[in-house]
Enzyme design. Structure first.
Site, PDB file in Angstrom:
ATOM      1  N   ASP A  52      80.835  29.912  82.431  1.00 32.70           N
ATOM      2  CA  ASP A  52      79.510  30.534  82.475  1.00 32.70           C
ATOM      3  C   ASP A  52      79.644  32.060  82.429  1.00 32.70           C
ATOM      4  O   ASP A  52      78.891  32.783  83.056  1.00 32.70           O
ATOM      5  CB  ASP A  52      78.759  30.081  83.750  1.00 32.70           C
ATOM      6  CG  ASP A  52      77.297  30.499  83.752  1.00 32.70           C
ATOM      7  OD1 ASP A  52      76.795  30.934  82.694  1.00 32.70           O
ATOM      8  OD2 ASP A  52      76.658  30.409  84.812  1.00 32.70           O
ATOM      9  N   THR A  95      72.786  31.564  74.517  1.00 31.42           N
ATOM     10  CA  THR A  95      71.435  32.154  74.584  1.00 31.42           C
ATOM     11  C   THR A  95      71.497  33.646  74.906  1.00 31.42           C
ATOM     12  O   THR A  95      72.229  34.080  75.784  1.00 31.42           O
ATOM     13  CB  THR A  95      70.595  31.441  75.652  1.00 31.42           C
ATOM     14  OG1 THR A  95      71.335  31.411  76.871  1.00 31.42           O
ATOM     15  CG2 THR A  95      70.273  30.027  75.231  1.00 31.42           C
ATOM     16  N   CYS A 111      69.550  19.512  92.806  1.00 30.68           N
ATOM     17  CA  CYS A 111      68.679  20.370  93.612  1.00 30.68           C
ATOM     18  C   CYS A 111      69.287  21.727  93.947  1.00 30.68           C
ATOM     19  O   CYS A 111      68.570  22.712  94.131  1.00 30.68           O
ATOM     20  CB  CYS A 111      68.312  19.683  94.927  1.00 30.68           C
ATOM     21  SG  CYS A 111      68.003  17.909  94.773  1.00 30.68           S
ATOM     22  N   LYS A 115      80.003  39.439  83.234  1.00 31.70           N
ATOM     23  CA  LYS A 115      80.357  38.592  84.366  1.00 31.70           C
ATOM     24  C   LYS A 115      81.860  38.430  84.558  1.00 31.70           C
ATOM     25  O   LYS A 115      82.329  38.247  85.668  1.00 31.70           O
ATOM     26  CB  LYS A 115      79.763  37.191  84.147  1.00 31.70           C
ATOM     27  CG  LYS A 115      78.327  37.008  84.543  1.00 31.70           C
ATOM     28  CD  LYS A 115      78.035  35.523  84.353  1.00 31.70           C
ATOM     29  CE  LYS A 115      76.647  35.118  84.715  1.00 31.70           C
ATOM     30  NZ  LYS A 115      76.515  33.638  84.563  1.00 31.70           N
ATOM     31  N   CYS A 169      68.458  25.494  92.580  1.00 34.99           N
ATOM     32  CA  CYS A 169      67.334  26.300  93.068  1.00 34.99           C
ATOM     33  C   CYS A 169      67.292  26.369  94.596  1.00 34.99           C
ATOM     34  O   CYS A 169      67.035  27.425  95.163  1.00 34.99           O
ATOM     35  CB  CYS A 169      66.008  25.742  92.562  1.00 34.99           C
ATOM     36  SG  CYS A 169      65.800  25.925  90.787  1.00 34.99           S
ATOM     37  N   MET A 183      57.790  23.122  91.324  1.00 32.40           N
ATOM     38  CA  MET A 183      58.635  21.967  91.632  1.00 32.40           C
ATOM     39  C   MET A 183      58.160  20.792  90.783  1.00 32.40           C
ATOM     40  O   MET A 183      57.249  20.046  91.155  1.00 32.40           O
ATOM     41  CB  MET A 183      58.539  21.649  93.137  1.00 32.40           C
ATOM     42  CG  MET A 183      59.256  20.375  93.568  1.00 32.40           C
ATOM     43  SD  MET A 183      61.040  20.366  93.240  1.00 32.40           S
ATOM     44  CE  MET A 183      61.358  18.605  93.301  1.00 32.40           C
TER      45      MET A 183
END
Ligand code: CA
Length: 709
Positions: A335, A270, A638, A362, A641, A680
């Site tokens: 990544d 992307t 979880c 990166k 985030c 959320m």
């Protein structure tokens, strides 16, 4: 796939423009009434942009000029007087979420975009609001954002302001009123796409990519007609299902570098930030993202380079036709996106004037490419790179990737990490010093293959990148080690000699983007919640002001009535607030603001509100087995985030600090989407009731760890 724009007229436009501020986003300071807009707002065209140096007082495009050097010829504020800089005005953006955009300033009006894509026009002299546009995004989409509900910038063209929304709309606003003129959907919402990049307009074409490489999508870039919103061309960055035929020869070529059934999971690639236009060569350079899922073993099991992941691809500006590519990270498994800022410049290298493009992505190497041909000129490490690659072979252009970097199920500690040696934060090139400035960091992460990864049975089901795994004692130990090694600094890099000229060490990683000026200055926000100015030639710190939050975005400068201003969007959040191990710890959740400075100003920010006391957690009564299950589910579902090990980076709710009322609602929040209005969403499609209870037990255990420490 050809999408047609919805032209908003009459009732539809009225209804949208009438969308007032929501309860949580009522505007405070600077909202006192409308002021008259200048006669022709945002009247930007090719002629003005090509001659941007003739109007140094304006900031008409995200990187000021097409070269995106983020260098300003203004020098009223300079190395001899910058110590007199003070706060001229500020504008509350009414959010605690990350703000990553650089404002535009055109003919006395500042335009800027904030969290949840709320867009403003502000009087650049006074800070008074002219208009506010809230696109009312579907906040449940936040579930598919790796890195906060951010946006990296807007653009202007012939009286319109262009923004993209996290739910995939490209919207043209009337610059005078903030009313939508047209809107078009840029992706299929059944896939976990989002859109966070800066829009850019190149000679009447608005270009935008998308995001979602962490969740399973196929990347592409689309050009739309700036006047009508009609789709002009689309360039896919990775191949689709070969059985359906390829869109182009480039995709046919790319498909030969993939194995297995990659298209079922999107593949990734992307283009969520750098897209740069070269008006002379009529090329557009696209920086592409990581593989999706991250672990190549699950994406392209037979290996291969996987074009065009983590690459810079040049396409023709008018047709989107492929011209050349350079892949920085063949077979990406780390990544290591190549979406970081791209700067165009002409440099004297070995006695020849070369047309180059520069990027500090990166993976920790600083790249200089010939932008005519895509040939690699040079690449050197600007941060420690422990195992990924020993060097880049200049003959083949390929990195020498080590065997250890191809991690398996056992975690391997690598630097750079997924957070990157340099991320999206804008970098700048000063032609007077010949140096490139950017925030660099040393950031480590234990990489491993998730043995329990399952290929999803449909779009939008994924919560894993194919990496990670159980929270074993070894992983815990490596994470502690990673934490202890984290560093951040401002780098001044000589792109010709490929070496660091100076560095300013900062308190920690997660520092802001930069601006450089003809006043021999570099401006940068720091993770110590300050905004600072440094000498461009030596790095000497000349001025610094505490500003309550981290100005992560790229600062800009402009001139009005003979007076120079420096402006920055200040609002901590984004990927670093989530990925960083230490960055947000103890950080006050503070208001995001536009901050504007000038010489001799004495403005002050209002005092920080009192921090509410941390509530006492309920006792931890679950079994070790349930807590361990919860830890594993938390890490997969979880942590992205809410932070690793249930420690928040100061933006999203720290789950250890829930009130008794929130504890009581826990399952409803996780499974029924009770708080989807805050971003959320429900996770009922991947978590059962007993899963949610295990996560809750883990969070309670972590809260008790903290309380008892
Ligand atoms: Ca990524």
């Amino acid at each position: 796939m050809r999408a047609s724009a919805v032209v908003l007229t009459g009732i539809a436009a009225l209804a949208l423009s009438a969308c007032g501020p929501s309860d949580t986003e009522l505007n405070g300071h600077g909202a006192s009434g409308n002021v008259a807009a200048p006669p022709a707002p945002a009247a930007v065209d090719s002629q003005r942009l090509l001659a941007a140096d003739n109007e140094p007082g304006e900031w008409m495009a995200p990187g000021r000029t097409y070269s995106e050097q983020r260098f300003s010829p203004l020098k009223q504020i300079n190395d001899s007087n910058v110590h007199e800089l003070g706060l001229a005005w500020y504008f509350d953006l009414n959010t605690h979420r990350g703000v990553e955009s650089s404002p535009l300033v055109i003919d006395g009006v500042m335009y800027t975009i904030s969290a949840w894509n709320v867009t403003y026009a502000i009087d650049a002299r006074t800070g008074k609001q002219i208009w506010r546009y809230d696109p009312q995004v579907d906040r449940a989409r936040a579930r598919f954002l790796c890195c906060d509900v951010v946006n990296r910038g807007i653009s202007a063209w012939k009286g319109k302001i262009y923004l993209t929304t996290i739910d995939g709309r490209l919207i043209a606003l009337d610059a005078r009123t903030g009313t939508p003129v047209w809107s078009t959907q840029t992706f299929d919402k059944t896939w976990p796409y989002t859109s966070t990049g800066a829009t850019r307009v190149f000679d009447g074409k608005v270009i935008i990519g998308n995001a979602g490489g962490e969740y399973g999508v196929r990347g592409y870039v689309t050009a739309y007609d700036a006047e009508s919103g009609e789709q002009l061309w689309r360039f896919y960055t990775v191949p689709g299902d070969p059985a359906k035929g390829f869109e182009s020869k480039a995709m046919e070529m790319a498909a030969k570098t993939w194995t297995g059934e990659w298209w079922k999971q999107g593949g990734g690639g992307t283009a969520w930030d750098a897209i740069v236009y070269d008006p002379e060569l009529k090329l557009i350079y696209i920086g592409t993202g990581n593989g999706s899922p991250h672990a190549q073993a699950y994406r392209s099991p037979g290996g291969g380079d996987n074009l065009f992941l983590a690459s810079i691809v040049a396409v023709r500006w008018d047709t989107g036709e492929y011209v050349w590519h350079y892949q920085e990270v063949p077979g990406d498994s780390w990544d290591f996106t190549a979406t970081m800022p791209i700067i165009l410049a002409d440099l004297q290298i070995d006695g020849k004037l070369r047309k180059v493009l520069m990027q500090a992505p990166k993976n920790g190497f600083f790249y200089v490419l010939d932008r005519v041909t895509g040939e690699l000129i040079s690449a050197e490490k600007f941060t420690p790179v422990n195992l990924w690659a020993t060097h880049i072979d200049l003959k083949t252009g390929r990195p020498a990737i080590t065997r250890e970097a191809r991690y398996g199920i056992e975690p391997v500690l690598l630097t750079p990490s997924v957070a990157g040696a340099h991320n999206w934060n804008p970098m700048a090139y000063n032609p007077m010093t010949g140096l490139v400035y950017f925030p660099a960091q040393e950031h480590w992460w234990p990489f491993s293959i998730d043995p329990d990864y399952k290929v999803p049975d449909g779009p939008a089901q994924r919560t894993s990148t194919g990496t990670g795994g159980p929270m074993t004692p070894k992983r815990m130990e490596l994470m502690k080690l990673a934490d202890s090694r984290e560093k951040g600094w401002l780098t001044a890099w000589d792109p010709v000699k490929q070496k660091e000229v100076w560095r300013v060490p900062h308190e920690r990683a997660g520092n802001g983007g930069v601006l450089t000026t003809a006043g021999n200055l570099v401006f940068e926000g720091t993770a110590a919640r300050t905004f600072a100015a440094f000498r461009a030639d030596t790095g000497e710190k000349l001025w610094e002001m505490p500003v309550q939050t981290v100005p992560m975005a790229g600062p800009i400068t402009y001139m009005l009535d003979g007076e120079q201003y420096v402006a920055v969007n200040a609002g901590w959040g984004g990927g670093m607030a989530m990925a960083e191990l230490r960055g947000g710890r103890g950080m006050h959740r503070s208001d995001a603001r536009v901050l504007v400075f000038k010489l001799g100003a004495k403005g002050e920010l209002p005092p920080l509100p009192d921090r509410p006391p941390i509530p006492l957690p309920p006792p931890s009564t679950a079994s070790q087995e349930v807590i361990a299950k919860g830890a594993d589910l938390y890490a997969r579902t979880c942590a992205n985030c809410h932070g690793p090990q249930a420690v928040s980076g100061g933006v999203i709710k720290d789950l250890r600090h829930m009130t008794a009322q929130t504890h009581a609602m826990f399952n409803d929040i996780v499974l029924k989407g009770t708080m989807s209005g805050l971003g959320m969403a429900s996770f009922a499609n991947v978590l059962s009731e007993s899963d949610a209870e295990a996560i809750h037990a883990y969070v309670i255990a972590r809260a008790n760890d903290e309380w008892n420490r």
